[in-house]
Design a protein around this motif. Sequence first.
Motif, mmCIF file in Angstrom:
data_model
loop_
_atom_site.group_PDB
_atom_site.id
_atom_site.type_symbol
_atom_site.label_atom_id
_atom_site.label_comp_id
_atom_site.label_asym_id
_atom_site.label_seq_id
_atom_site.Cartn_x
_atom_site.Cartn_y
_atom_site.Cartn_z
ATOM 1 N N ALA A 1 73.876 -10.641 84.393
ATOM 2 C CA ALA A 1 73.916 -9.423 83.585
ATOM 3 C C ALA A 1 74.437 -9.717 82.184
ATOM 4 O O ALA A 1 73.925 -9.173 81.188
ATOM 5 N N SER A 2 75.436 -10.577 82.099
ATOM 6 C CA SER A 2 75.988 -10.942 80.785
ATOM 7 C C SER A 2 74.937 -11.654 79.947
ATOM 8 O O SER A 2 74.823 -11.418 78.731
ATOM 9 N N ALA A 3 74.167 -12.535 80.601
ATOM 10 C CA ALA A 3 73.114 -13.257 79.867
ATOM 11 C C ALA A 3 72.084 -12.276 79.312
ATOM 12 O O ALA A 3 71.635 -12.395 78.161
ATOM 13 N N VAL A 4 71.710 -11.283 80.119
ATOM 14 C CA VAL A 4 70.741 -10.290 79.665
ATOM 15 C C VAL A 4 71.332 -9.467 78.522
ATOM 16 O O VAL A 4 70.691 -9.275 77.473
ATOM 17 N N TYR A 5 72.567 -8.986 78.721
ATOM 18 C CA TYR A 5 73.159 -8.087 77.723
ATOM 19 C C TYR A 5 73.389 -8.783 76.381
ATOM 20 O O TYR A 5 73.067 -8.243 75.321
ATOM 21 N N PHE A 6 73.910 -10.000 76.420
ATOM 22 C CA PHE A 6 74.193 -10.684 75.149
ATOM 23 C C PHE A 6 72.912 -11.170 74.465
ATOM 24 O O PHE A 6 72.885 -11.310 73.239
ATOM 25 N N THR A 7 71.862 -11.405 75.250
ATOM 26 C CA THR A 7 70.566 -11.675 74.626
ATOM 27 C C THR A 7 70.067 -10.425 73.917
ATOM 28 O O THR A 7 69.534 -10.485 72.798
ATOM 29 N N LEU A 8 70.232 -9.272 74.558
ATOM 30 C CA LEU A 8 69.852 -8.012 73.919
ATOM 31 C C LEU A 8 70.679 -7.765 72.653
ATOM 32 O O LEU A 8 70.153 -7.285 71.645
ATOM 33 N N THR B 1 64.807 -10.530 85.327
ATOM 34 C CA THR B 1 66.202 -10.559 85.810
ATOM 35 C C THR B 1 66.843 -9.198 85.654
ATOM 36 O O THR B 1 67.579 -8.745 86.538
ATOM 37 N N TYR B 2 66.540 -8.533 84.543
ATOM 38 C CA TYR B 2 67.143 -7.226 84.277
ATOM 39 C C TYR B 2 66.844 -6.232 85.386
ATOM 40 O O TYR B 2 67.691 -5.400 85.748
ATOM 41 N N PHE B 3 65.633 -6.307 85.953
ATOM 42 C CA PHE B 3 65.232 -5.296 86.928
ATOM 43 C C PHE B 3 65.746 -5.572 88.345
ATOM 44 O O PHE B 3 65.436 -4.826 89.267
ATOM 45 N N GLU C 1 71.168 -4.845 91.032
ATOM 46 C CA GLU C 1 72.591 -5.063 90.741
ATOM 47 C C GLU C 1 72.794 -5.514 89.289
ATOM 48 O O GLU C 1 73.757 -5.105 88.629
ATOM 49 N N VAL C 2 71.874 -6.370 88.825
ATOM 50 C CA VAL C 2 71.981 -6.826 87.426
ATOM 51 C C VAL C 2 71.780 -5.643 86.488
ATOM 52 O O VAL C 2 72.538 -5.461 85.519
ATOM 53 N N ARG C 3 70.749 -4.844 86.776
ATOM 54 C CA ARG C 3 70.462 -3.688 85.912
ATOM 55 C C ARG C 3 71.664 -2.750 85.835
ATOM 56 O O ARG C 3 72.046 -2.288 84.754
ATOM 57 N N GLN C 4 72.270 -2.490 87.007
ATOM 58 C CA GLN C 4 73.426 -1.592 87.033
ATOM 59 C C GLN C 4 74.581 -2.155 86.200
ATOM 60 O O GLN C 4 75.278 -1.419 85.485
#
Length: 248
Positions: A9-16, A31-33, A36-39
């Motif tokens: 989740a951190s990897a997705v968020y910081f990429t965003l 991965t985002y979808f 648990e990661v999405r939440q």
Amino acid sequence: MNAETIKKASAVYFTLLKEKVIDENSEHFQTYFDPEVRQTVLLLADESGTYIIEAPKRIHLVVQPTGSVFATNFTHLKDKHKQVETKKHFHLISIIIMSFLAAIDRNQAAKIRTKREGISYYALERQVNDLIIKWESILKNQPTFGEEERIDMKEVVTSWKYMEVDSDDFGLKKGNRRTRIGLIAGAMRLLETEGLIVILDRDDIAKVIPKNELFERIEYLYHDYDRYELFKKLMTSEEDEHAENPSN
């Protein structure tokens, strides 16, 4: 919530945070979808005052207008974008951007046309100028016009009216932010920085092509804001009146 989920989740968020948008070709898109990661990403976004837009092929991260750790005040905006010299320039740039959004946020045919042909800086200048002339006319009979919408109409009208269209010096006209074309160039650079438009023919007659990311931002975010609809109505009412009047 386990450590692996937090890591993904951190990897997705910081990429965003870095890219602002990730599309379906990104390794982070699928991965985002993961539920648990999405939440977890949504929790990170909410706690930092940001907002996730889930479009069919892209995920956007935008900053909430208030209460965000990433919100930018006017001073920081000036440091980041040198073309925003004063609050007067900021207000004019906001009017230009809103006029551009109102022009493209119409029916499907208009969207296809602007995506194919774009809008030149000079066409946008004429559009804003027509709007300012209309507002000036309204102000003559209604001096409080704009107060309810918290817009300093008198300053906007005066500033724009006495600003040159562009410089006689071809080499300076695109960069001279004290001219209308220069100010429009600065406003469009703000949208370009966010990855929402493409600017073509910079050295000749520059024109703006809106990207799908901008239409998605309008559809999934701006349409939820009453103030956006209020501003859009201010920008388009004259055009609608003309369209309804068969004598025009």
